[in-house]
Design an enzyme around this catalytic site. Sequence first.
Site, PDB file in Angstrom:
ATOM      1  CD  GLU A 103      -3.087   0.920   2.193  1.00  0.00           C
ATOM      2  OE1 GLU A 103      -3.364   1.896   2.913  1.00  0.00           O
ATOM      3  OE2 GLU A 103      -3.643  -0.192   2.302  1.00  0.00           O
ATOM      4  CG  HIS A 131       7.433 -30.395   2.998  1.00  0.00           C
ATOM      5  ND1 HIS A 131       8.018 -31.582   2.625  1.00  0.00           N
ATOM      6  CD2 HIS A 131       7.968 -30.076   4.200  1.00  0.00           C
ATOM      7  CE1 HIS A 131       8.854 -31.972   3.575  1.00  0.00           C
ATOM      8  NE2 HIS A 131       8.845 -31.078   4.536  1.00  0.00           N
ATOM      9  CE  LYS A 169     -11.329   2.499   2.396  1.00  0.00           C
ATOM     10  NZ  LYS A 169     -10.885   3.383   3.503  1.00  0.00           N
TER      11      LYS A 169
END
Length: 529
Positions: free
Chosen positions: A322, A351, A455
């Site tokens: 950000e 793994h 937003k």
Amino acid sequence: MNAPALWQRYRKHLFHDPETGLMLDVSRMNFPDDFLARMEPAMQRAYAEMENLERGAIANLDENRMVGHYWLRDPSLAPSEEIAAEIVETVARVKEFAAGIHGGTITAPGGTRFRRLLVIGIGGSALGPQFVADALGTAADRLEPHFFDNTDPDGMDRVLARLGNGLAETLTVVISKSGGTKETRSGMLEAQDAYRRAGLDFHRHAMAVTGAGSELDRTATEAGWLARFPMWDWVGGRTSETSAVGLLPAALQGIDIDGILAGARQCDALTRRRTTATNPAALLALMWHHATGGRGTRDMVILPYKDRLLLFSRYLQQLVMESLGKERDRTGTVVNQGIAVYGNKGSTDQHAYVQQLREGINNFFVTFVEVLRDRDGKSLEVEPGVTSGDYLSGFFQGTRAALHENGRESLTITIPEVSPATIGVLIALFERAVGLYAALTDINAYHQPGVEAGKKAAGVVLKLQAEVIAHLQGGGEPATADEIAAAIGRDVEVEAVFHILLHAAANPDHGVRIFAAEPLFQSQFGTAG
């Protein structure tokens, strides 16, 4: 590079601070011998910029705000006596409130003692507290922490199910600077409803961390919540862990917040040094610049070899991405800057994706985080002379060597143990590295126009949803998404209309029904009645 030469390079570039125990090894980053010297003039400009920032310069030009998270650890540096006094007072109030909760002088109705904690926030208001809670939590926690960190109803239901009958002894902290953040407000309303359904008064269980005079501040004041703590406009969410945003949940959990602040303060002092070889944040920023060409061309893979640091990569995703993910630099030139961050933990990664790191596309650099102390006390020998911690250290060293052998770059951060102080060190280290890298690349690390755009776009979708639902509830025959979009004058947004209809039909909330067809987009939608 052969082993003796690599050892010499390690010795030449190793950073170690005896006081904090912090070590930084950049020897396996393949920067040329003259790189640090070439970058020194730019680093000196970056130091000057950071000093100006700490003196109170306006850093977030979008909102005309200072950026002062460094003052949180050393209030004497604040640009005014008023700010310094507010910081000191807030930390004292946090400790006093936590002591009241732990001591039973502050209780739920009926004298019920609080034993659980529900934190409601989003982004920096949740990621930092979650990271610290997981890193430093123990079986002896004074309050057991839980989080609403999204608007996913099922996710909130899962948290509430874990709380179960313990809601009566659950303290809820709502964290939102503006008080109007939709995700946090949704979580607050869901929690409030859960308390109501349990026959409990939410307001007698709730407290807020928010901006003075915000919507949440007014709500908490009018409803008589247990307490309110400040969230200052000069502290960004992603750098708020050493404010009340992070300190309050940590103190309530029973974590030593003085230790976190002390570690961060010590690291801040280290990272103010203007001698680059002795400044770990400067070395980090320079390695990022080297690895990515100053343009974010490679990803940052975080590999902590400690279960307690599992959430560190998630915390850093927001802090780094950000802050640095910007379309334009400070001159307005399009640069599309940024560094992508991902990670898991060692030796789980042996793994998982280490195979690709060693032999796949070379589009990354690794940041190992090594923790020297395995546990308190002695460990079981799982083989003669070998403990499980020895295996973990062996896997770390083996992976580091295997990557280097195949030309993959890495750097290593070492801390002596996971403690409040070392968590404070890590937080402060990366906060400063982000600021220095931003200065080197001429971007503003302290605004986030992309987040605001998202937003606003969500708000547009919800407005469109209201139009779609109103149209369906007005009666009429079932219709396709194309027909409904045309009927409300939203032809160009038919795809959004289709997704709105699919979601509405999958849930009982709006009374929408789907009459499925193939292909799916020819389905019709109407009311469920």
